[in-house]
Write an enzyme that holds these catalytic residues in place. Structure first.
Site, PDB file in Angstrom:
ATOM      1  N   ARG A   1       0.839  -1.213   0.000  1.00 34.25           N
ATOM      2  CA  ARG A   1       0.000   0.000   0.000  1.00 34.25           C
ATOM      3  C   ARG A   1       0.867   1.254   0.000  1.00 34.25           C
ATOM      4  O   ARG A   1       0.525   2.254  -0.613  1.00 34.25           O
ATOM      5  CB  ARG A   1      -0.973  -0.022   1.197  1.00 34.25           C
ATOM      6  CG  ARG A   1      -1.777   1.264   1.361  1.00 34.25           C
ATOM      7  CD  ARG A   1      -3.066   1.100   2.168  1.00 34.25           C
ATOM      8  NE  ARG A   1      -2.920   0.308   3.369  1.00 34.25           N
ATOM      9  CZ  ARG A   1      -2.256   0.711   4.469  1.00 34.25           C
ATOM     10  NH1 ARG A   1      -1.695   1.910   4.513  1.00 34.25           N
ATOM     11  NH2 ARG A   1      -2.157  -0.095   5.510  1.00 34.25           N
TER      12      ARG A   1
ATOM     13  N   ASP B   1      -7.506  19.515 -13.831  1.00 38.12           N
ATOM     14  CA  ASP B   1      -7.844  18.204 -14.400  1.00 38.12           C
ATOM     15  C   ASP B   1      -7.376  18.224 -15.859  1.00 38.12           C
ATOM     16  O   ASP B   1      -7.948  18.923 -16.697  1.00 38.12           O
ATOM     17  CB  ASP B   1      -9.359  17.978 -14.287  1.00 38.12           C
ATOM     18  CG  ASP B   1      -9.791  16.589 -14.780  1.00 38.12           C
ATOM     19  OD1 ASP B   1      -9.052  15.992 -15.585  1.00 38.12           O
ATOM     20  OD2 ASP B   1     -10.876  16.126 -14.373  1.00 38.12           O
TER      21      ASP B   1
ATOM     22  N   TYR C   1     -16.399  17.627 -15.468  1.00 39.85           N
ATOM     23  CA  TYR C   1     -16.770  16.221 -15.336  1.00 39.85           C
ATOM     24  C   TYR C   1     -17.814  16.081 -14.228  1.00 39.85           C
ATOM     25  O   TYR C   1     -17.603  16.554 -13.111  1.00 39.85           O
ATOM     26  CB  TYR C   1     -15.526  15.386 -15.022  1.00 39.85           C
ATOM     27  CG  TYR C   1     -15.832  13.934 -14.797  1.00 39.85           C
ATOM     28  CD1 TYR C   1     -16.268  13.143 -15.854  1.00 39.85           C
ATOM     29  CD2 TYR C   1     -15.715  13.349 -13.554  1.00 39.85           C
ATOM     30  CE1 TYR C   1     -16.579  11.801 -15.652  1.00 39.85           C
ATOM     31  CE2 TYR C   1     -16.015  12.009 -13.348  1.00 39.85           C
ATOM     32  CZ  TYR C   1     -16.448  11.248 -14.405  1.00 39.85           C
ATOM     33  OH  TYR C   1     -16.748   9.935 -14.202  1.00 39.85           O
TER      34      TYR C   1
ATOM     35  N   LYS D   1      -8.567   7.119 -19.203  1.00 42.87           N
ATOM     36  CA  LYS D   1      -8.857   7.698 -20.518  1.00 42.87           C
ATOM     37  C   LYS D   1      -7.620   7.623 -21.418  1.00 42.87           C
ATOM     38  O   LYS D   1      -7.179   6.541 -21.719  1.00 42.87           O
ATOM     39  CB  LYS D   1      -9.395   9.117 -20.329  1.00 42.87           C
ATOM     40  CG  LYS D   1     -10.438   9.254 -19.190  1.00 42.87           C
ATOM     41  CD  LYS D   1     -11.721   8.501 -19.478  1.00 42.87           C
ATOM     42  CE  LYS D   1     -12.687   8.427 -18.287  1.00 42.87           C
ATOM     43  NZ  LYS D   1     -12.966   9.683 -17.583  1.00 42.87           N
TER      44      LYS D   1
END
Ligand SMILES: *Cc1c(COP(=O)(O)O)cnc(C)c1O
Length: 382
Positions: A47, A179, A107, A204
């Site tokens: 992690r 973004d 978004y 994406k």
């Protein structure tokens, strides 16, 4: 090293043990300590750090770094299990009572997080038209800590002047996060324009093949805000898995070439659609008549692969056009090699601000003539 070369070499050298040219997928959750308790390779537990995720983080940092010096480690990336997990970490790095300025066109999932999760948690948000710097200045409050921008924006392809809004943020003692999912570092590098943090949905264009979910935050390694995001990544645990890290690494190698193809195809599609009487508006920053064209030409190398259109015949015409295409696929998401078309308002649900007559297109890497012929045959049957 230039961008294309960094994309292939920045994260790794041939494996010293096997000579493998490409990095392996490391699945081990834990790492051996020396007799004195030290961690000789720097890894403790999956992690906190994983070699495959680390390779992707080095690559993303090298791609977003504004110049050569930054690519050498001054900029770092933190990879998350999704773009939305990455966005959440940025908002969580603020404190209840802080104020955020966010775009009115963005978004849907990001605006929704601010409204439904971080509003009740204590963040105050003002949604503004980010293309209007005066509106951004007017929205500033003494407790404004962050301006969030998304450019080009979803789904109206609004263009925000990153350098201008960064200057407004910094003058007010706030940070700017961008973004950069739709433009990608191949076309636009917000850190070089003054942004403090860059966010990606690697689902994406960075992954690029519609087969992996992921996200990332990139910022200066010595920045307090980035370090908070890094702490939240490791402590919260919404980290990118080794396999998804590896798929994203594989996709990102060809990013520059794909973005040139996406941009060229999208420009051809935008020109065709702008010439058709069935269409009321084409939103594509590569067209000279787009209101953000000049800013886009300054801050983007090319206009990218995304565009949206509004149909004269309303929602019925939009739905009919989407029903009649054969090469484009009706589906949400974007940034893969295949062209997609989507009636956005019906995906976003009843709260949406998206016009009902709008279709969003993710223009893929098929031959442009096949894409143009497909849209023409569909328009001719309306
Ligand atoms: C898809 C997307 C997101 C959300 O990313 P996920 O990986 O789906 O969580 C955020 N911003 C933009 C611009 C996107 O297209």
């Amino acid at each position: 090293m230039r961008f294309e070369t960094r994309a292939i070499h920045a994260d790794h050298e041939s494996d010293p043990v096997t000579g493998a040219i490409m990095p392996p997928i490391h699945l081990s959750t834990t790492f051996e300590r020396d007799p004195d308790g030290a961690y000789p390779h720097g890894y403790t537990y999956i992690r906190n750090d994983n070699p495959t995720r680390g390779a992707l983080e080095r690559l993303l940092a090298a791609l977003e770094a504004g110049d050569e010096a930054d690519a050498g480690g001054a900029v770092e990336a933190a990879a998350f299990a999704s773009g939305s997990a990455a966005t959440s970490a940025v908002f969580q790095s603020l404190a209840p009572g802080d104020h955020v300025i966010a775009p009115d066109d963005a978004y849907y999932g990001s605006s929704n997080l601010l409204r439904t999760v971080f509003g009740p948690w204590g963040l105050e948000t003002t949604f503004v038209n980010m293309t209007d710097p005066a509106a951004v200045e007017a929205a500033l409050r003494p407790n404004t800590r962050l301006i969030w921008v998304e450019t080009p924006s979803n789904p109206l392809l609004k263009i925000t002047d990153i350098a201008r809004i960064s200057a407004i943020a910094h003058a007010a003692g706030a940070a700017l996060a961008c973004d950069n999912t739709w433009a990608t570092p191949a076309l636009q590098r917000p850190l070089a324009l003054g942004a403090d943090l860059v966010m990606h949905s690697t689902t994406k264009y960075l992954g690029g093949h519609s087969d992996t979910l992921g996200g990332a935050i990139i910022g200066r390694a010595d920045g307090a805000l980035f370090n908070r995001v890094r702490t939240l990544q490791r402590a919260g645990g919404a980290v990118l898995s080794p396999f998804d890290s590896w798929l994203t690494l594989r996709g990102a190698r060809t990013l520059a070439y794909r973005m040139r193809g996406h941009s060229a195809n999208a420009l051809a599609v935008a020109r065709l659609l702008a010439s058709r009487s069935e269409i009321e508006a084409v939103h594509y920053p590569g067209l000279p008549e787009h209101p953000g064209h000049d800013v886009a030409a300054r801050q983007m190398a090319l206009a990218g692969g995304m565009l949206s259109i509004q149909m004269r015949g309303g929602e019925a015409a939009a739905v009919a056009l989407a029903a009649r295409v054969r090469v484009f696929t009706r589906a949400t998401s974007l940034g893969g090699v295949e062209s997609l078309i989507e009636h956005r308002a019906s995906v976003e649900g009843p709260q949406t601000r998206t016009p009902r007559n709008l279709l969003r297109l993710s223009v893929g890497l098929e031959h442009p003539d096949d894409l143009l012929a497909d849209l023409e045959q569909a328009l001719n049957t309306l």
